[in-house]
Design a protein around this motif. Structure first.
Motif, PDB file in Angstrom:
ATOM      1  N   LYS A   1       0.999  -1.000  -0.182  1.00  0.00           N
ATOM      2  CA  LYS A   1       0.187  -0.068   0.060  1.00  0.00           C
ATOM      3  C   LYS A   1       1.045   1.367  -0.096  1.00  0.00           C
ATOM      4  CE  LYS A   1      -4.303  -1.848   1.954  1.00  0.00           C
ATOM      5  NZ  LYS A   1      -5.375  -1.658   3.086  1.00  0.00           N
ATOM      6  N   SER A   2       0.361   2.207  -0.777  1.00  0.00           N
ATOM      7  CA  SER A   2       1.263   3.304  -0.944  1.00  0.00           C
ATOM      8  C   SER A   2       1.428   4.144   0.350  1.00  0.00           C
ATOM      9  CB  SER A   2       0.909   4.324  -2.223  1.00  0.00           C
ATOM     10  OG  SER A   2       2.024   5.173  -2.243  1.00  0.00           O
ATOM     11  N   GLU A   3       2.649   4.837   0.553  1.00  0.00           N
ATOM     12  CA  GLU A   3       2.823   5.713   1.424  1.00  0.00           C
ATOM     13  C   GLU A   3       2.943   7.296   0.889  1.00  0.00           C
ATOM     14  OE1 GLU A   3       6.841   4.411   3.370  1.00  0.00           O
ATOM     15  OE2 GLU A   3       5.963   2.753   4.193  1.00  0.00           O
ATOM     16  N   GLN A   4       2.801   7.179  -0.459  1.00  0.00           N
ATOM     17  CA  GLN A   4       2.554   8.634  -0.860  1.00  0.00           C
ATOM     18  C   GLN A   4       1.387   9.064  -0.820  1.00  0.00           C
ATOM     19  OE1 GLN A   4       5.409  10.165  -1.962  1.00  0.00           O
ATOM     20  NE2 GLN A   4       6.803   8.458  -1.023  1.00  0.00           N
ATOM     21  N   ALA A   5       1.010  10.236  -0.759  1.00  0.00           N
ATOM     22  CA  ALA A   5      -0.310  10.856  -0.869  1.00  0.00           C
ATOM     23  C   ALA A   5      -0.924  10.628  -2.235  1.00  0.00           C
ATOM     24  CB  ALA A   5      -0.383  12.315  -0.416  1.00  0.00           C
ATOM     25  N   ASP A   6      -2.383  10.341  -2.295  1.00  0.00           N
ATOM     26  CA  ASP A   6      -2.727  10.267  -3.785  1.00  0.00           C
ATOM     27  C   ASP A   6      -2.231   9.231  -4.678  1.00  0.00           C
ATOM     28  OD1 ASP A   6      -4.609  12.571  -3.138  1.00  0.00           O
ATOM     29  OD2 ASP A   6      -2.819  13.915  -3.643  1.00  0.00           O
ATOM     30  N   HIS A   7      -1.792   8.143  -3.963  1.00  0.00           N
ATOM     31  CA  HIS A   7      -1.547   7.190  -4.803  1.00  0.00           C
ATOM     32  C   HIS A   7      -2.046   5.732  -4.022  1.00  0.00           C
ATOM     33  CE1 HIS A   7       1.610   9.828  -6.140  1.00  0.00           C
ATOM     34  NE2 HIS A   7       1.720   9.004  -7.313  1.00  0.00           N
ATOM     35  N   ASP A   8      -1.853   4.888  -4.914  1.00  0.00           N
ATOM     36  CA  ASP A   8      -2.708   3.500  -4.220  1.00  0.00           C
ATOM     37  C   ASP A   8      -1.794   2.368  -3.766  1.00  0.00           C
ATOM     38  OD1 ASP A   8      -5.463   4.109  -4.791  1.00  0.00           O
ATOM     39  OD2 ASP A   8      -4.958   4.016  -6.774  1.00  0.00           O
TER      40      ASP A   8
ATOM     41  N   ILE B   1      -0.151   4.668  -9.479  1.00  0.00           N
ATOM     42  CA  ILE B   1       1.158   3.629  -8.760  1.00  0.00           C
ATOM     43  C   ILE B   1       2.209   4.666  -8.647  1.00  0.00           C
ATOM     44  CG2 ILE B   1       2.703   1.999  -9.537  1.00  0.00           C
ATOM     45  CD1 ILE B   1       0.587   1.076 -11.493  1.00  0.00           C
ATOM     46  N   TRP B   2       2.874   4.604  -7.391  1.00  0.00           N
ATOM     47  CA  TRP B   2       4.080   5.204  -6.987  1.00  0.00           C
ATOM     48  C   TRP B   2       5.194   4.321  -7.533  1.00  0.00           C
ATOM     49  CZ3 TRP B   2       5.918   9.945  -6.935  1.00  0.00           C
ATOM     50  CH2 TRP B   2       7.402  10.005  -6.435  1.00  0.00           C
ATOM     51  N   GLN B   3       6.188   4.613  -8.629  1.00  0.00           N
ATOM     52  CA  GLN B   3       7.242   3.745  -8.929  1.00  0.00           C
ATOM     53  C   GLN B   3       8.479   4.067  -7.865  1.00  0.00           C
ATOM     54  OE1 GLN B   3      10.015   2.801 -10.186  1.00  0.00           O
ATOM     55  NE2 GLN B   3       9.443   0.815 -10.378  1.00  0.00           N
ATOM     56  N   VAL B   4       8.731   3.221  -7.103  1.00  0.00           N
ATOM     57  CA  VAL B   4       9.708   3.665  -5.937  1.00  0.00           C
ATOM     58  C   VAL B   4      11.207   3.690  -6.704  1.00  0.00           C
ATOM     59  CG1 VAL B   4      10.883   2.611  -4.002  1.00  0.00           C
ATOM     60  CG2 VAL B   4       8.458   2.414  -4.303  1.00  0.00           C
ATOM     61  N   ASN B   5      11.496   2.801  -7.814  1.00  0.00           N
ATOM     62  CA  ASN B   5      12.940   2.891  -8.179  1.00  0.00           C
ATOM     63  C   ASN B   5      13.042   4.371  -8.721  1.00  0.00           C
ATOM     64  OD1 ASN B   5      11.449   0.138  -8.630  1.00  0.00           O
ATOM     65  ND2 ASN B   5      13.825  -0.329  -8.552  1.00  0.00           N
TER      66      ASN B   5
END
Length: 392
Positions: free
Chosen positions: A76-83, A136-140
């Motif tokens: 689950k995303s730790e970024q606001a407005d991301h899933d 999606i927040w692409q962490v890389n």
């Protein structure tokens, strides 16, 4: 001599675009592998069957190609407005190395489906029928990607009639939007030039376009290397000298792009940058026997991944192609006929692919707000991965 028994870890084996990989929920990994480090890398190496001096990955889930030696960790995303947070690991086949330096655009197409099916997306954001928009927040690469996932009767729709060259069977279409795909830490063109001279000892001085969009990529003209742009995998991968030449271009290009400080560091950064060669349209027969004509494409592109010519096209490299094609004057744009364009269809070894991108010049810097392409994805197997308990 005693050995620890095998442990089992919940996992899903998925195809995304023209790639396959093992998907994990972060919470399901052993505690020692839930954070970056040696334990995580060693676990993923053992999952894929690497390092394998035979180059086959027989004792793991890998299939001995860069397109199939891939792992994904989602949470689950730790970024606001991301899933969902999406972390990609490219596992080396013959070396004890996991490259975390870039994204996999193909497997991105499967991220939304996995996230929905595994409860990582708020149910209120998932329609019973229609299209789910997964943020999606692409962490890389620290970027946002939007996946449009079809839903039917509350479940991800995987079957359909969308055809993707490089994939044998049709499936449901997944539209993927790569938002602001240029490198967030620098310019889209890291040298400030649309075309550079790259000096490669033993090869000469090559005209190249160096771009950070989707994934750092080095574009070179096919004819400068003695190619037509119609080559298939065996034409390149069976030529040891050619592969060495491309690796030398990649290493020297990486230095010029500021990704590494010395060419010796390229061996520890196998996933990025990519090298691709471009040419104007020409008739050829794809690896599946499908004829591709000059009327089907705007240009031809062949790209290397993990030291080998890719059987189709990496999704992230497709973003780079679209972005470069949108900027008048790059080698990609020139191969496509020049001028302004908001989309391009290119020929690759397995067929063709269309990618859309719009570029603007703002404060002297080129920017691409979004690149869009369609892929497909589906679950191949789900259950548990088993690995020896002392392997990580």
């Amino acid at each position: 001599m005693s050995s620890l028994p095998q442990i089992k870890i919940p996992a899903t084996y998925m195809r995304g675009g023209t790639s396959k990989g093992v998907f994990f929920s972060l919470k399901d990994l052993p505690v020692s592998a839930q954070t970056p480090g040696a334990a995580r890398d060693n676990l993923l190496l053992r999952v894929m069957g690497s390092p394998d001096p035979y180059g086959k990955q027989i004792d793991g889930m890998g299939a001995a190609t860069s397109s199939t030696s891939k792992t994904v960790i989602l949470s689950k995303s730790e970024q606001a407005d991301h899933d969902v947070d999406y972390l990609f690991g490219q596992v080396s086949i013959d070396k004890p190395f996991v490259d975390w330096s870039g994204n996999c655009g193909n497997l991105t197409a499967a991220v939304g489906a996995f996230a929905i099916s595994n409860g990582l997306v708020d149910p209120s954001r998932v329609p019973e029928n229609g299209t789910a928009i997964v943020r999606i927040w692409q962490v890389n690469i620290q970027k946002t990607i939007i996946a449009h996932v079809q839903m039917t009767d509350g479940a991800v729709q995987e079957t359909g009639d969308f055809e993707l060259d490089g994939v044998t069977f049709p499936a449901a279409e997944v539209q993927v939007e790569f938002m602001d795909p240029a490198d967030g830490e620098g310019a889209m063109f890291p040298t400030g030039n649309l075309v550079d001279d790259l000096v490669v000892p033993g090869v000469g001085t090559l005209k190249v376009t160096l771009i950070n969009a989707g994934i750092p990529t080095i574009f070179v003209e096919a004819q400068a290397l003695g190619y037509s742009g119609t080559e298939l995998q065996d034409d390149i991968n069976s030529d040891v000298k050619a592969l060495a030449t491309f690796e030398s271009i990649r290493a020297h290009g990486a230095v010029k792009m500021g990704l590494i400080s010395h060419i010796s560091e390229a061996s520890t950064r196998q996933h990025t940058p990519k090298v691709a060669f471009v040419a104007q349209p020409s008739d050829y027969v794809s690896s599946s026997g499908k004829s591709v004509t000059t009327n089907d494409v705007d240009l031809l592109v062949r790209a290397l991944s993990m030291g080998k010519l890719h059987h189709a096209m990496m999704g992230t490299a497709a973003v780079a192609i679209g972005a470069a094609a949108a900027v008048t004057g790059t080698l990609v744009n020139q191969a496509a006929g020049g001028g302004e364009r908001t989309a391009v269809r290119f020929g690759h070894p397995s067929g063709t692919l269309r990618v859309g991108a719009e570029a603007t010049l703002e404060s002297g810097q080129w920017q691409v707000k979004k690149a869009v392409m369609s892929r497909s994805a589906r679950v191949l197997m789900e259950g548990w991965i088993r690995v020896p308990g002392d392997s990580f």
